[in-house]
Structures are given as structure tokens and as C-alpha cells.
Design a protein around this motif. Structure first.
Motif, mmCIF file in Angstrom:
data_model
loop_
_atom_site.group_PDB
_atom_site.id
_atom_site.type_symbol
_atom_site.label_atom_id
_atom_site.label_comp_id
_atom_site.label_asym_id
_atom_site.label_seq_id
_atom_site.Cartn_x
_atom_site.Cartn_y
_atom_site.Cartn_z
ATOM 1 N N LEU A 6 0.819 -1.138 -0.105
ATOM 2 C CA LEU A 6 0.030 0.081 0.058
ATOM 3 C C LEU A 6 0.945 1.164 0.121
ATOM 4 O O LEU A 6 1.776 1.262 0.851
ATOM 5 N N THR A 7 0.410 2.139 -0.903
ATOM 6 C CA THR A 7 1.233 3.504 -0.750
ATOM 7 C C THR A 7 0.670 4.289 0.359
ATOM 8 O O THR A 7 -0.443 3.872 0.855
ATOM 9 N N ASP A 8 1.543 5.269 0.695
ATOM 10 C CA ASP A 8 0.889 6.176 1.703
ATOM 11 C C ASP A 8 -0.186 7.075 1.369
ATOM 12 O O ASP A 8 -1.271 7.054 2.318
ATOM 13 N N ALA A 9 -0.604 7.259 0.189
ATOM 14 C CA ALA A 9 -1.885 8.013 -0.161
ATOM 15 C C ALA A 9 -3.043 6.910 -0.073
ATOM 16 O O ALA A 9 -4.051 7.087 0.346
ATOM 17 N N ALA A 69 -3.787 6.433 3.532
ATOM 18 C CA ALA A 69 -4.609 7.412 4.239
ATOM 19 C C ALA A 69 -6.021 7.275 3.885
ATOM 20 O O ALA A 69 -6.979 8.012 4.835
ATOM 21 N N GLN A 70 -6.490 6.828 2.722
ATOM 22 C CA GLN A 70 -7.883 6.543 2.440
ATOM 23 C C GLN A 70 -8.519 5.506 3.303
ATOM 24 O O GLN A 70 -9.550 5.412 3.638
ATOM 25 N N ILE A 71 -7.572 4.506 3.557
ATOM 26 C CA ILE A 71 -8.212 3.211 3.940
ATOM 27 C C ILE A 71 -8.175 3.271 5.609
ATOM 28 O O ILE A 71 -9.096 2.980 6.340
ATOM 29 N N GLU A 72 -7.153 4.201 6.188
ATOM 30 C CA GLU A 72 -6.940 4.255 7.772
ATOM 31 C C GLU A 72 -8.281 4.588 8.351
ATOM 32 O O GLU A 72 -8.594 4.047 9.557
ATOM 33 N N PHE A 125 -13.816 -1.254 0.651
ATOM 34 C CA PHE A 125 -13.886 -1.244 -0.704
ATOM 35 C C PHE A 125 -14.712 -0.182 -1.214
ATOM 36 O O PHE A 125 -14.451 0.421 -2.339
ATOM 37 N N ASP A 126 -15.979 0.312 -0.507
ATOM 38 C CA ASP A 126 -16.724 1.211 -0.947
ATOM 39 C C ASP A 126 -15.915 2.709 -1.017
ATOM 40 O O ASP A 126 -16.293 3.651 -1.795
ATOM 41 N N ALA A 127 -15.071 2.990 0.227
ATOM 42 C CA ALA A 127 -14.322 4.090 0.146
ATOM 43 C C ALA A 127 -13.544 4.364 -1.010
ATOM 44 O O ALA A 127 -13.296 5.211 -1.749
ATOM 45 N N LEU A 128 -13.027 2.908 -1.390
ATOM 46 C CA LEU A 128 -11.634 3.102 -2.565
ATOM 47 C C LEU A 128 -12.511 3.107 -3.651
ATOM 48 O O LEU A 128 -11.932 3.220 -4.789
#
Length: 115
Positions: free
Chosen positions: A6-9, A12-15, A79-82
């Protein structure tokens, strides 16, 4: 520095959707990012949980945590967020990647009875 999938970006979306943050009541996981990397390792390799490398921690603890997250629909929320912002880099198709079969090119083919 460890190498992550996972990249940092992306992290940041998953956290915000992960369980076990310091602000959550009850028990909290030590490292949510390392746990997500373990889940991605399992998915990527197709290995059973018992084969999880020691760098990710105890396989049994990781599996119980995975089961808890699955039961509380955390992965669905992630999943919904990404999926709201899809990366179309790997969806692009052009003629340099996919070649047309000769039947689709309009070439004369096969034996045919012609008058």
C-alpha cells in the motif's frame, strides 16, 4: 524502512475505516497497516493463514482479527471508500496490447463455394 504494498496515499484513504484506532473503545490492534499488508499478502499469494510470514505477527491473531473485520463489514466499507475514485491506469486498452483475431480483420478466410 519496510517495503509495503500500500502506498501512503492509499493507506490515508483506508485508515479512517479500520477498527482498533486509539480513539475506539475496547481493544485496539497494534498496527492496522501491518495487518492490512498481511491480508494483502494472503490474498496475493493464495497461501493459508498458517503460512503467514513471521514479520506480520502470529498467524492465529491475524486470522482472528481478519474474521472480526469480516463480520463487522470493515472490508466492505474500505472497498466502498476506495471504489469511489477508481484508478483507470490498468483499464486502458489499445491495439498495442490487444491484437484482433484474423476473423475480425475482414480478411478472406477458409474455403468457400464461389459461383
Amino acid at each position: 524502512m519496510e517495503r509495503f504494498v500500500l502506498t501512503d496515499a492509499q493507506w490515508a484513504q483506508i485508515e479512517p475505516h479500520c477498527l482498533g484506532k486509539l480513539t475506539d473503545p475496547g481493544r485496539s490492534g497494534r498496527n492496522n497497516r501491518l495487518f492490512m499488508e498481511a491480508v494483502l499478502w494472503i490474498v496475493r499469494t493464495g497461501s493459508p493463514w498458517r503460512d503467514l510470514p513471521a514479520v506480520f505477527g502470529n498467524w492465529s491473531t491475524a486470522f482472528r482479527r481478519f474474521s472480526d473485520w469480516r463480520n463487522t463489514d470493515v472490508f466492505k466499507r474500505i472497498f466502498d471508500a476506495l471504489s469511489g475514485d477508481p484508478d483507470m491506469e490498468y483499464v486502458m486498452v489499445d491495439a498495442t496490447i490487444v491484437k484482433v483475431h484474423r476473423h475480425g480483420q475482414g480478411a478472406k478466410g477458409g474455403l468457400r463455394a464461389r459461383p
